[in-house]
Design a protein around this motif. Structure first.
Motif, PDB file in Angstrom:
ATOM      1  N   ILE A   1      40.545  36.033  51.379  1.00  0.00           N
ATOM      2  CA  ILE A   1      39.113  36.311  51.248  1.00  0.00           C
ATOM      3  C   ILE A   1      38.860  37.805  51.095  1.00  0.00           C
ATOM      4  O   ILE A   1      37.996  38.229  50.319  1.00  0.00           O
ATOM      5  N   ALA A   2      39.609  38.631  51.817  1.00  0.00           N
ATOM      6  CA  ALA A   2      39.458  40.085  51.649  1.00  0.00           C
ATOM      7  C   ALA A   2      39.791  40.494  50.217  1.00  0.00           C
ATOM      8  O   ALA A   2      39.126  41.361  49.633  1.00  0.00           O
ATOM      9  N   THR A   3      40.803  39.872  49.639  1.00  0.00           N
ATOM     10  CA  THR A   3      41.203  40.177  48.267  1.00  0.00           C
ATOM     11  C   THR A   3      40.134  39.734  47.277  1.00  0.00           C
ATOM     12  O   THR A   3      39.786  40.459  46.335  1.00  0.00           O
ATOM     13  N   LYS A   4      39.603  38.536  47.490  1.00  0.00           N
ATOM     14  CA  LYS A   4      38.531  38.045  46.624  1.00  0.00           C
ATOM     15  C   LYS A   4      37.308  38.949  46.733  1.00  0.00           C
ATOM     16  O   LYS A   4      36.675  39.300  45.724  1.00  0.00           O
ATOM     17  N   ALA A   5      36.956  39.343  47.952  1.00  0.00           N
ATOM     18  CA  ALA A   5      35.804  40.224  48.143  1.00  0.00           C
ATOM     19  C   ALA A   5      36.012  41.553  47.434  1.00  0.00           C
ATOM     20  O   ALA A   5      35.083  42.106  46.834  1.00  0.00           O
ATOM     21  N   ARG A   6      37.217  42.071  47.484  1.00  0.00           N
ATOM     22  CA  ARG A   6      37.497  43.342  46.816  1.00  0.00           C
ATOM     23  C   ARG A   6      37.249  43.225  45.317  1.00  0.00           C
ATOM     24  O   ARG A   6      36.692  44.141  44.692  1.00  0.00           O
ATOM     25  N   ARG A   7      37.614  42.109  44.719  1.00  0.00           N
ATOM     26  CA  ARG A   7      37.389  41.914  43.288  1.00  0.00           C
ATOM     27  C   ARG A   7      35.891  41.824  42.987  1.00  0.00           C
ATOM     28  O   ARG A   7      35.421  42.377  41.994  1.00  0.00           O
ATOM     29  N   VAL A   8      35.154  41.116  43.834  1.00  0.00           N
ATOM     30  CA  VAL A   8      33.709  40.995  43.636  1.00  0.00           C
ATOM     31  C   VAL A   8      33.043  42.362  43.761  1.00  0.00           C
ATOM     32  O   VAL A   8      32.197  42.740  42.936  1.00  0.00           O
ATOM     33  N   VAL A   9      33.417  43.110  44.775  1.00  0.00           N
ATOM     34  CA  VAL A   9      32.850  44.448  44.978  1.00  0.00           C
ATOM     35  C   VAL A   9      33.189  45.360  43.803  1.00  0.00           C
ATOM     36  O   VAL A   9      32.355  46.153  43.360  1.00  0.00           O
ATOM     37  N   GLN A  10      34.386  45.253  43.306  1.00  0.00           N
ATOM     38  CA  GLN A  10      34.777  46.066  42.154  1.00  0.00           C
ATOM     39  C   GLN A  10      33.914  45.740  40.944  1.00  0.00           C
ATOM     40  O   GLN A  10      33.462  46.637  40.217  1.00  0.00           O
ATOM     41  N   ALA A  11      33.649  44.452  40.730  1.00  0.00           N
ATOM     42  CA  ALA A  11      32.820  44.051  39.593  1.00  0.00           C
ATOM     43  C   ALA A  11      31.389  44.564  39.733  1.00  0.00           C
ATOM     44  O   ALA A  11      30.724  44.850  38.737  1.00  0.00           O
ATOM     45  N   ALA A  12      30.914  44.705  40.965  1.00  0.00           N
ATOM     46  CA  ALA A  12      29.543  45.165  41.214  1.00  0.00           C
ATOM     47  C   ALA A  12      29.364  46.649  40.913  1.00  0.00           C
ATOM     48  O   ALA A  12      28.218  47.124  40.844  1.00  0.00           O
ATOM     49  N   GLN A  13      30.447  47.372  40.778  1.00  0.00           N
ATOM     50  CA  GLN A  13      30.417  48.769  40.315  1.00  0.00           C
ATOM     51  C   GLN A  13      29.455  49.651  41.130  1.00  0.00           C
ATOM     52  O   GLN A  13      28.613  50.354  40.573  1.00  0.00           O
ATOM     53  N   GLY A  14      29.578  49.585  42.423  1.00  0.00           N
ATOM     54  CA  GLY A  14      28.780  50.445  43.284  1.00  0.00           C
ATOM     55  C   GLY A  14      27.556  49.791  43.886  1.00  0.00           C
ATOM     56  O   GLY A  14      26.962  50.330  44.833  1.00  0.00           O
ATOM     57  N   ASP A  15      27.123  48.645  43.357  1.00  0.00           N
ATOM     58  CA  ASP A  15      26.013  47.917  43.973  1.00  0.00           C
ATOM     59  C   ASP A  15      26.485  47.299  45.293  1.00  0.00           C
ATOM     60  O   ASP A  15      27.663  46.967  45.452  1.00  0.00           O
ATOM     61  N   ALA A  16      25.544  47.105  46.213  1.00  0.00           N
ATOM     62  CA  ALA A  16      25.882  46.450  47.474  1.00  0.00           C
ATOM     63  C   ALA A  16      26.185  44.976  47.240  1.00  0.00           C
ATOM     64  O   ALA A  16      25.544  44.315  46.422  1.00  0.00           O
ATOM     65  N   VAL A  17      27.179  44.455  47.964  1.00  0.00           N
ATOM     66  CA  VAL A  17      27.528  43.038  47.903  1.00  0.00           C
ATOM     67  C   VAL A  17      27.401  42.455  49.309  1.00  0.00           C
ATOM     68  O   VAL A  17      27.969  42.986  50.261  1.00  0.00           O
ATOM     69  N   LEU A  18      26.647  41.365  49.423  1.00  0.00           N
ATOM     70  CA  LEU A  18      26.448  40.683  50.693  1.00  0.00           C
ATOM     71  C   LEU A  18      27.216  39.368  50.693  1.00  0.00           C
ATOM     72  O   LEU A  18      27.244  38.659  49.682  1.00  0.00           O
ATOM     73  N   GLU A  19      27.826  39.018  51.809  1.00  0.00           N
ATOM     74  CA  GLU A  19      28.557  37.758  51.929  1.00  0.00           C
ATOM     75  C   GLU A  19      27.582  36.686  52.402  1.00  0.00           C
ATOM     76  O   GLU A  19      27.018  36.791  53.491  1.00  0.00           O
ATOM     77  N   PHE A  20      27.399  35.632  51.584  1.00  0.00           N
ATOM     78  CA  PHE A  20      26.405  34.590  51.847  1.00  0.00           C
ATOM     79  C   PHE A  20      27.032  33.198  51.932  1.00  0.00           C
ATOM     80  O   PHE A  20      26.389  32.213  51.603  1.00  0.00           O
ATOM     81  N   GLY A  21      28.289  33.069  52.359  1.00  0.00           N
ATOM     82  CA  GLY A  21      29.001  31.814  52.128  1.00  0.00           C
ATOM     83  C   GLY A  21      29.112  30.822  53.260  1.00  0.00           C
ATOM     84  O   GLY A  21      29.775  29.803  53.097  1.00  0.00           O
ATOM     85  N   LEU A  22      28.486  31.070  54.402  1.00  0.00           N
ATOM     86  CA  LEU A  22      28.764  30.241  55.578  1.00  0.00           C
ATOM     87  C   LEU A  22      28.572  28.746  55.331  1.00  0.00           C
ATOM     88  O   LEU A  22      29.412  27.932  55.713  1.00  0.00           O
ATOM     89  N   ARG A  23      27.490  28.356  54.683  1.00  0.00           N
ATOM     90  CA  ARG A  23      27.198  26.925  54.541  1.00  0.00           C
ATOM     91  C   ARG A  23      28.177  26.203  53.629  1.00  0.00           C
ATOM     92  O   ARG A  23      28.263  24.972  53.643  1.00  0.00           O
ATOM     93  N   ARG A  24      28.933  26.948  52.827  1.00  0.00           N
ATOM     94  CA  ARG A  24      29.913  26.327  51.925  1.00  0.00           C
ATOM     95  C   ARG A  24      31.352  26.585  52.371  1.00  0.00           C
ATOM     96  O   ARG A  24      32.290  26.163  51.696  1.00  0.00           O
ATOM     97  N   ALA A  25      31.525  27.293  53.484  1.00  0.00           N
ATOM     98  CA  ALA A  25      32.879  27.588  53.962  1.00  0.00           C
ATOM     99  C   ALA A  25      33.556  26.304  54.440  1.00  0.00           C
ATOM    100  O   ALA A  25      32.899  25.327  54.793  1.00  0.00           O
ATOM    101  N   GLN A  26      34.883  26.330  54.477  1.00  0.00           N
ATOM    102  CA  GLN A  26      35.643  25.145  54.880  1.00  0.00           C
ATOM    103  C   GLN A  26      35.744  25.067  56.397  1.00  0.00           C
ATOM    104  O   GLN A  26      36.815  25.101  56.975  1.00  0.00           O
ATOM    105  N   GLY A  27      34.588  24.980  57.050  1.00  0.00           N
ATOM    106  CA  GLY A  27      34.543  24.858  58.496  1.00  0.00           C
ATOM    107  C   GLY A  27      34.114  26.147  59.167  1.00  0.00           C
ATOM    108  O   GLY A  27      34.055  27.213  58.551  1.00  0.00           O
TER     109      GLY A  27
END
Length: 476
Positions: A135-161
């Motif tokens: 997940i840290a690796t996936k987040a790093r890719r998402v943050v990189q794509a955002a190119q300096g914009d803030a990224v918020l983690e919104f995944g609790l309701r879809r997480a696997q438990g």
């Protein structure tokens, strides 16, 4: 902390019984935890989960209820079960700090302990390290794509438990997200939490405008309105602007709007223009809804006027690559009082392991501090950075490079010694700051989302020779 001793695969326990049966319980063994590459998404990874791995090891113990349950299975010898009452971890652990950039086949964590102990911890360590690193690796890719914009983690309701949601959010922060919607993660780790309202809030009032006014009345500071419940441009944004004017008249400034559906590129550009023309150039536009690094990258390319990205399902589940592929392999074992290297042979060359007790050295250009290559070496090997060092590709050995102006850092740090914790656990803020500093030592070519340049991970002369010798002996 929770006692997770029984969170293991049955075969770990049957092997432990076997070791005990043959009097091998005090024989030391060394295992490496590392991952195998699975496409471009794991060309490199961000190590995470060490804090929870430490908690697991510190709390290793079998309760009387645990032992009674194992006895009820009718699988284990009573003498073995009796030994579990006093079971504790007494070995050594070395690991890379959380937030470290790591590459395939590099030990992320190394266990050196009596074989029964070293065997038991395999399943839980893989569960903890694999998930958070993924997940840290996936987040790093998402943050990189955002190119300096803030990224918020919104995944609790879809997480696997629950655990995946809580610790996945923690890992996402290590990967570069700035906040989470997960309140429990905020409680446990002091992470900033963010959130506004859902479509149900708007639908609960007679009109959208009344819903916006009600929300602004309760939360006048940082008021951010979800504008796509009915019609984003014809009602949502105009009604939000009306409420923003009312907020301003009362002495408050609005935070902005959120878009959760539709053509985000077009809607955000149009909404930006409407907000600017209405006198709210500082109002943020937050986007959510099935986002990941690929979607964000494309939206950025299309000129989407987004300031903040809320990323949920595809981040918390790492939807395109839902498992890291981490493994835990025997590297050395005690034979007649001496540690002997072990190698796993496979018809698949990618599954042939690197033998012996190893360390991972990162080599930096002395002039600018940028990473040049990693060297997996035997623990006893020493290197003098004042002298030239020739490294080579372990598969294509004719590819060589001689370094003359460099520094080296051993990535593996002592965590446990003789069962005692010797590692100073950093807080999460320190981990995230370190993660960013570590990432900054790599050239952008290695961090591309698509077809990244291959970073050099080589074997030392000593390790390469040992591996070839063991392979040759096995073939004979």
């Amino acid at each position: 902390m929770r006692n997770l001793t029984m969170m293991t695969d049955l075969y770990e326990l049957t092997m432990m019984n076997g070791y005990w049966h043959f009097g091998m319980q005090d024989q030391r063994a060394v295992f490496d935890l590392f991952y195998r590459k699975q496409g471009e998404t794991t060309a490199h990874a961000v190590a995470a989960g060490l804090e929870q791995a430490i908690d697991y090891i510190r709390n290793l113990r079998f309760t009387p209820e645990d032992i009674a349950y194992l006895g009820s299975l009718g699988v284990f010898e009573q003498g073995f079960l009796n030994t579990l009452a006093d079971f504790r971890f007494t070995g050594d652990v070395d690991a890379v700090p959380e937030g470290t950039v790591v590459f395939p086949d590099e030990p992320i964590l190394r266990v050196n302990a009596p074989i029964m102990q070293a065997q038991l911890v395999e399943t839980a360590l893989l569960n903890i390290i694999n998930h958070q690193t993924l997940i840290a690796t996936k987040a790093r890719r998402v943050v990189q794509a955002a190119q300096g914009d803030a990224v918020l983690e919104f995944g609790l309701r879809r997480a696997q438990g629950p655990d995946a949601g809580i610790y996945g959010a923690r890992a996402a922060i290590i990967g570069g997200c700035t906040a989470t919607s997960n309140v429990m993660t905020g409680v446990l780790f002091g992470i900033p939490v963010r959130g506004t309202h859902a479509h149900s809030w708007v639908m609960s009032f007679p009109s959208e405008l009344e819903a916006f006014r009600a929300y602004a009345k309760v939360f006048p500071e940082g008021c951010l309105l979800l504008v796509d419940t009915y019609d984003t441009l014809k009602s949502g944004v105009p009604n939000a602007i009306k409420v923003f004017h009312e907020l301003r008249a009362s002495g408050q400034e609005p935070a902005g709007i959120r878009l959760d559906s539709g053509d985000i590129a077009y809607l955000s550009r149009t909404a930006r223009r409407m907000l600017d023309e209405a006198g709210f150039p500082n109002a943020r536009i937050v986007a959510s809804g099935d986002l990941d690094e690929e979607v964000i990258w494309d939206l950025k390319a299309q000129g989407a006027a987004i300031n903040t990205w809320g990323v949920g399902t595809r981040l918390i589940t790492s939807q395109d690559n839902p498992a890291l592929g981490g493994v835990y392999k025997l590297a050395a074992q005690e034979v007649n009082g001496e540690m002997q290297p072990c190698i796993k042979i496979s018809d698949n060359p990618a599954k042939v392991t690197n033998p012996g007790i190893k360390k991972v050295l990162r080599i930096y250009n002395k002039a600018d501090g940028m990473a040049i290559a990693d060297l997996i070496a035997l623990e006893e090997e020493s290197f003098d950075p004042t002298k030239p060092l020739t490294i080579f590709d372990p598969e294509n050995t004719w590819k060589r490079m001689t370094l003359t102006d460099y520094t080296m850092r051993n990535l593996l740090e002592p965590v446990f010694r003789n069962g005692e914790l010797v590692y100073q656990l950093p807080d999460l803020d320190s981990i995230t700051a370190y993660a960013q500093r570590d990432l900054d030592t790599f050239w952008e070519e290695y961090k591309r989302l698509r077809r990244p340049h291959i970073y050099k991970v080589d074997l030392s002369d000593g390790l390469y020779a040992l591996k070839q010798r063991l392979l040759s002996e096995n073939s004979r």
